[in-house]
Write an enzyme that holds these catalytic residues in place. Sequence first.
Site, short mmCIF file in Angstrom:
data_model
loop_
_atom_site.label_atom_id
_atom_site.label_comp_id
_atom_site.label_asym_id
_atom_site.label_seq_id
_atom_site.Cartn_x
_atom_site.Cartn_y
_atom_site.Cartn_z
N ARG A 77 1.29 -1.75 0.40
CA ARG A 77 -0.53 0.02 -0.15
C ARG A 77 0.94 1.40 -0.25
O ARG A 77 1.80 1.64 0.77
CB ARG A 77 -0.85 -0.10 1.61
CG ARG A 77 -2.21 1.52 1.06
CD ARG A 77 -1.36 2.81 1.99
NE ARG A 77 -1.81 3.31 2.45
CZ ARG A 77 -1.36 3.63 3.99
NH1 ARG A 77 -0.90 3.87 4.39
NH2 ARG A 77 -2.98 4.93 4.32
N HIS A 122 -3.04 11.12 0.56
CA HIS A 122 -2.31 11.37 2.16
C HIS A 122 -1.23 12.25 2.56
O HIS A 122 -0.99 12.38 2.57
CB HIS A 122 -1.96 10.34 1.77
CG HIS A 122 -0.99 8.76 3.06
ND1 HIS A 122 -1.26 7.76 3.57
CD2 HIS A 122 -0.57 9.63 4.22
CE1 HIS A 122 -0.58 7.49 4.45
NE2 HIS A 122 -0.20 9.19 4.99
N GLU A 167 -6.88 8.37 6.16
CA GLU A 167 -7.59 8.94 8.13
C GLU A 167 -8.22 10.95 7.32
O GLU A 167 -7.54 11.59 8.26
CB GLU A 167 -6.45 9.00 8.33
CG GLU A 167 -5.42 7.63 8.94
CD GLU A 167 -4.65 8.14 9.93
OE1 GLU A 167 -3.91 6.71 10.52
OE2 GLU A 167 -3.92 8.89 10.28
N ASN A 309 -7.02 2.38 10.01
CA ASN A 309 -5.52 2.42 10.49
C ASN A 309 -5.83 2.28 12.03
O ASN A 309 -6.07 3.09 12.66
CB ASN A 309 -4.85 3.67 9.78
CG ASN A 309 -4.50 3.31 8.42
OD1 ASN A 309 -4.53 2.84 7.93
ND2 ASN A 309 -4.03 4.90 7.99
N TYR A 311 -3.06 1.93 15.60
CA TYR A 311 -2.41 1.35 16.90
C TYR A 311 -2.44 1.36 18.68
O TYR A 311 -1.89 1.19 18.94
CB TYR A 311 -1.37 3.30 15.81
CG TYR A 311 -0.95 3.63 15.23
CD1 TYR A 311 0.06 2.68 14.35
CD2 TYR A 311 -1.40 4.15 13.96
CE1 TYR A 311 0.37 2.68 13.58
CE2 TYR A 311 -1.54 4.02 12.88
CZ TYR A 311 0.43 3.43 12.31
OH TYR A 311 0.70 3.90 11.00
N GLU A 377 -2.76 -0.22 8.63
CA GLU A 377 -1.42 0.38 8.95
C GLU A 377 -2.13 -0.06 10.11
O GLU A 377 -2.62 0.09 11.37
CB GLU A 377 -1.79 1.87 9.10
CG GLU A 377 -1.20 2.56 8.59
CD GLU A 377 -0.95 4.03 7.97
OE1 GLU A 377 -1.30 4.50 9.43
OE2 GLU A 377 -1.18 5.07 7.13
#
Length: 476
Positions: A77, A122, A167, A309, A311, A377
């Site tokens: 990606r 992005h 995002e 995404n 985290y 991600e």
Amino acid sequence: YFYGTFPEDFTWGVSSSAYQIEGGWDADGKGPSIWDNFTHVPGNINNNDTGDTACDSYNKVEEDIYLLRALGVKNYRFSLSWPRIFPTGRNNSINSHGVDYYNRLIDGLVANNITPIVTLYHWDLPQALQDIGGWESDELIDLFDSFADFCFRTFGDRVKFWITFNEPNIIAWLGYGLGTFPPSVKDPGSAPYRVAHILLKAHARAYHTYDDKYRASQAGVIALCPFISWAEPKTPSDPRDIEAADRYLQFLVGWFTHPIFKNGDYPEVMKWKVGNRSELQNLPSSRLPVFTEEEREYIRGTADVFCFNTYSSKIVTHSTTRLKPFSYEYDQELSKTVDSSWPSSALSDHRAVAWGLRRLLNWIKEEYGNPPIYIIENGVGVKTKSDVDDNARIFYYKTYIDEALKAYKVDGVNLKGYNVWSLMDNFEWVDGYDPKFGLHQIDFDNPNRPRTPKRSAVYYAEIIRNNGIPLPKEEE
């Protein structure tokens, strides 16, 4: 710990983005982006770092493909730099060098059986389009569509997986609310809602363009990719905390996914909270814009898969917030914390909370009717000069991938793919080059930007080869 493997067609990959790795910021006719200009102002970025050269991927297509081949990934990606393709942001200024660069990359990937997953936007908006108002201007809906159309037409014979926006919730809040990202607009109560409204319309427009003109011949998928952290209620027995945790998720991600995956409109709790608070603030109407019936129909269903995404996680509790100043954050009426026992990383709000991923996957499954899900991600940043021996990162991946496996095997989540952030250490936005997220180390002091695989690269390659975490032979 749970052993098992993923389905045969599961897609393992790594991720990157144009501004963070390419460099060549003004090479071969590329126009300036808002990030080029923002990083060139001293004081904006940690250590005054810029993406001018970054990992020099603009000149290292073959090397990057070699790294991908060695990992054995099924997909890669990356993102297209809008100002590298249209220096002025408009289709009357096509830069053939930029188009050639992406053609070389895409051809190299396809030749090695690596599926390109391509992000159209992005964050690196052409400066020329910021000058006419950026994402606060309705004009960008047409301009983004014209860029997307060109990309579908030019690359779509080989690209079968498109992401419109990376995002969008971060673009709206950090770019237009807090103003810590360019274009540095600090209007926390209204601008993020206005920008999100335009981003959703721009996404839907590009989706329909693909649907109407290219899907029949190209047969790809298209989606957008929000940022999500899991929200754990502070007191699970307290209904107010459970509601607050769900409200956090609705404001963070439902903001974009509720219109697309549900009914074309914002989550009820957002409409209620922002509307109610706007009234208490004596405003003539809600700070949250309203979609027309026609717009709701147009936006609903404009994603073929659910990408996101992630985290980390947050602990959320209900809280009474102030009415002034107006703010998207106060509108949520909650407070969020982290558990100090969770392992910290290079970014203060990124702590390793693997079990949060399984809960988040289940929440998406329940909330949106178990769509096909791709984790685009996921990774951990370490702040150190060299981390070739990156055991902490291996542990992060081992535990996060194991929780994803439980969600798939035990909970029946329709998980289709998992991508590591990132292929290599790169420019981490306002944090510069301090946080290292890569499976490969880059020596940023060396003009050749040599790449060195870390132990995590070897570990991830093994997970890919095994298609998960099979029971060790000696334990069978």
